[in-house]
Write a protein that holds these residues in place. Structure first.
Motif, PDB file in Angstrom:
ATOM      1  N   ALA A   1     -81.333  21.872   7.755  1.00  0.00           N
ATOM      2  CA  ALA A   1     -81.375  21.638   9.201  1.00  0.00           C
ATOM      3  C   ALA A   1     -82.355  20.504   9.458  1.00  0.00           C
ATOM      4  CB  ALA A   1     -81.812  22.890   9.951  1.00  0.00           C
ATOM      5  N   SER A   2     -82.128  19.783  10.562  1.00  0.00           N
ATOM      6  CA  SER A   2     -83.053  18.715  10.941  1.00  0.00           C
ATOM      7  C   SER A   2     -82.867  18.391  12.406  1.00  0.00           C
ATOM      8  CB  SER A   2     -82.822  17.457  10.088  1.00  0.00           C
ATOM      9  OG  SER A   2     -81.520  16.941  10.284  1.00  0.00           O
ATOM     10  N   GLY A   3     -83.860  17.725  12.961  1.00  0.00           N
ATOM     11  CA  GLY A   3     -83.754  17.292  14.343  1.00  0.00           C
ATOM     12  C   GLY A   3     -85.045  16.671  14.837  1.00  0.00           C
ATOM     13  N   ARG A   4     -84.952  16.137  16.050  1.00  0.00           N
ATOM     14  CA  ARG A   4     -86.104  15.496  16.701  1.00  0.00           C
ATOM     15  C   ARG A   4     -87.072  16.539  17.231  1.00  0.00           C
ATOM     16  NH1 ARG A   4     -82.885  11.172  20.553  1.00  0.00           N
ATOM     17  NH2 ARG A   4     -82.148   9.844  18.839  1.00  0.00           N
ATOM     18  N   LYS A   5     -88.344  16.172  17.210  1.00  0.00           N
ATOM     19  CA  LYS A   5     -89.342  17.012  17.873  1.00  0.00           C
ATOM     20  C   LYS A   5     -89.298  16.722  19.374  1.00  0.00           C
ATOM     21  CE  LYS A   5     -93.036  15.775  15.448  1.00  0.00           C
ATOM     22  NZ  LYS A   5     -94.396  15.757  14.869  1.00  0.00           N
ATOM     23  N   VAL A   6     -89.730  17.682  20.145  1.00  0.00           N
ATOM     24  CA  VAL A   6     -89.833  17.532  21.595  1.00  0.00           C
ATOM     25  C   VAL A   6     -91.292  17.744  21.965  1.00  0.00           C
ATOM     26  CG1 VAL A   6     -89.070  18.409  23.830  1.00  0.00           C
ATOM     27  CG2 VAL A   6     -87.475  18.394  21.885  1.00  0.00           C
ATOM     28  N   PRO A   7     -91.983  16.729  22.476  1.00  0.00           N
ATOM     29  CA  PRO A   7     -91.501  15.389  22.809  1.00  0.00           C
ATOM     30  C   PRO A   7     -91.160  14.597  21.545  1.00  0.00           C
ATOM     31  CG  PRO A   7     -93.878  15.471  23.066  1.00  0.00           C
ATOM     32  CD  PRO A   7     -93.423  16.867  22.737  1.00  0.00           C
ATOM     33  N   ARG A   8     -90.433  13.514  21.729  1.00  0.00           N
ATOM     34  CA  ARG A   8     -89.919  12.729  20.604  1.00  0.00           C
ATOM     35  C   ARG A   8     -90.998  11.852  19.975  1.00  0.00           C
ATOM     36  NH1 ARG A   8     -85.095   8.258  20.424  1.00  0.00           N
ATOM     37  NH2 ARG A   8     -85.007   8.155  18.159  1.00  0.00           N
ATOM     38  N   ASP A   9     -91.802  12.502  19.142  1.00  0.00           N
ATOM     39  CA  ASP A   9     -92.824  11.770  18.401  1.00  0.00           C
ATOM     40  C   ASP A   9     -92.624  11.917  16.898  1.00  0.00           C
ATOM     41  OD1 ASP A   9     -93.603  14.402  18.026  1.00  0.00           O
ATOM     42  OD2 ASP A   9     -95.630  14.130  18.801  1.00  0.00           O
ATOM     43  N   GLY A  10     -91.424  12.371  16.520  1.00  0.00           N
ATOM     44  CA  GLY A  10     -91.095  12.561  15.109  1.00  0.00           C
ATOM     45  C   GLY A  10     -89.932  13.511  14.962  1.00  0.00           C
ATOM     46  N   GLY A  11     -89.890  14.212  13.839  1.00  0.00           N
ATOM     47  CA  GLY A  11     -88.800  15.142  13.579  1.00  0.00           C
ATOM     48  C   GLY A  11     -89.208  16.201  12.585  1.00  0.00           C
ATOM     49  N   VAL A  12     -88.264  17.111  12.310  1.00  0.00           N
ATOM     50  CA  VAL A  12     -88.485  18.207  11.370  1.00  0.00           C
ATOM     51  C   VAL A  12     -87.228  18.360  10.522  1.00  0.00           C
ATOM     52  CG1 VAL A  12     -88.901  20.686  11.145  1.00  0.00           C
ATOM     53  CG2 VAL A  12     -90.049  19.396  12.951  1.00  0.00           C
ATOM     54  N   ILE A  13     -87.428  18.594   9.236  1.00  0.00           N
ATOM     55  CA  ILE A  13     -86.331  18.856   8.312  1.00  0.00           C
ATOM     56  C   ILE A  13     -86.656  20.133   7.552  1.00  0.00           C
ATOM     57  CG2 ILE A  13     -85.031  18.021   6.305  1.00  0.00           C
ATOM     58  CD1 ILE A  13     -86.006  15.156   7.090  1.00  0.00           C
ATOM     59  N   LEU A  14     -85.692  21.034   7.437  1.00  0.00           N
ATOM     60  CA  LEU A  14     -85.809  22.217   6.596  1.00  0.00           C
ATOM     61  C   LEU A  14     -85.078  21.896   5.300  1.00  0.00           C
ATOM     62  CD1 LEU A  14     -86.769  25.159   6.393  1.00  0.00           C
ATOM     63  CD2 LEU A  14     -84.577  25.843   7.359  1.00  0.00           C
ATOM     64  N   ALA A  15     -85.789  21.993   4.169  1.00  0.00           N
ATOM     65  CA  ALA A  15     -85.239  21.547   2.888  1.00  0.00           C
ATOM     66  C   ALA A  15     -85.468  22.574   1.787  1.00  0.00           C
ATOM     67  CB  ALA A  15     -85.889  20.219   2.495  1.00  0.00           C
ATOM     68  N   VAL A  16     -84.628  22.507   0.759  1.00  0.00           N
ATOM     69  CA  VAL A  16     -84.757  23.369  -0.412  1.00  0.00           C
ATOM     70  C   VAL A  16     -84.648  22.518  -1.667  1.00  0.00           C
ATOM     71  CG1 VAL A  16     -83.809  25.419   0.710  1.00  0.00           C
ATOM     72  CG2 VAL A  16     -82.263  23.864  -0.459  1.00  0.00           C
ATOM     73  N   GLY A  17     -85.178  23.066  -2.756  1.00  0.00           N
ATOM     74  CA  GLY A  17     -84.988  22.429  -4.051  1.00  0.00           C
ATOM     75  C   GLY A  17     -86.234  21.792  -4.613  1.00  0.00           C
ATOM     76  N   GLY A  18     -86.340  21.893  -5.926  1.00  0.00           N
ATOM     77  CA  GLY A  18     -87.431  21.247  -6.633  1.00  0.00           C
ATOM     78  C   GLY A  18     -88.788  21.818  -6.303  1.00  0.00           C
ATOM     79  N   ASP A  19     -89.791  21.108  -6.724  1.00  0.00           N
ATOM     80  CA  ASP A  19     -91.165  21.508  -6.435  1.00  0.00           C
ATOM     81  C   ASP A  19     -91.760  20.532  -5.427  1.00  0.00           C
ATOM     82  OD1 ASP A  19     -91.708  19.195  -7.900  1.00  0.00           O
ATOM     83  OD2 ASP A  19     -92.453  20.265  -9.640  1.00  0.00           O
ATOM     84  N   ARG A  20     -93.004  20.761  -5.082  1.00  0.00           N
ATOM     85  CA  ARG A  20     -93.661  19.939  -4.062  1.00  0.00           C
ATOM     86  C   ARG A  20     -93.658  18.456  -4.450  1.00  0.00           C
ATOM     87  NH1 ARG A  20     -96.877  21.090   0.103  1.00  0.00           N
ATOM     88  NH2 ARG A  20     -98.108  19.378   0.899  1.00  0.00           N
ATOM     89  N   ALA A  21     -93.952  18.161  -5.711  1.00  0.00           N
ATOM     90  CA  ALA A  21     -93.994  16.757  -6.155  1.00  0.00           C
ATOM     91  C   ALA A  21     -92.621  16.102  -5.989  1.00  0.00           C
ATOM     92  CB  ALA A  21     -94.468  16.677  -7.601  1.00  0.00           C
TER      93      ALA A  21
END
Length: 99
Positions: free
Chosen positions: A37-57
């Protein structure tokens, strides 16, 4: 699982100029099964993505390929968490606590 929070470091006009490339990048990672999932933040100063897979690096290396990052338009905050409880639609991504 990861929450990827983007914060714009440039004006929206500059962001809009690279938006099509960013969307292509998102679509590539949706097709690979990395983004949920992904989308713009409100107010529009960036966004958010929900992600899976791999490690932090691996996830930090992935976000470095975002056209927004390459153009110097955004910074990412990468938050890893264990998704031990999910909606049924995300059941395949449930995780167990270590130990």
């Amino acid at each position: 699982m990861f929450v990827l929070e983007l914060t714009y470091t440039a004006d929206l006009e500059s962001v809009e100029a690279v938006l099509a490339q960013h969307i292509e990048w998102l679509e590539e990672h949706y097709a690979a099964g990395t983004f949920l999932a992904s989308g713009r933040k409100v107010p529009r100063d960036g966004g958010v993505i929900l992600a899976v897979g791999g490690d932090r690096a691996a996830m930090e290396a992935l976000v470095a390929t975002d056209p927004f990052v390459r153009a110097g338009l955004t910074e990412y905050r990468v938050t890893e968490f264990l998704a031990t409880t999910t909606a049924p639609a995300l059941a395949a991504h449930r995780q167990r606590l270590p130990g």
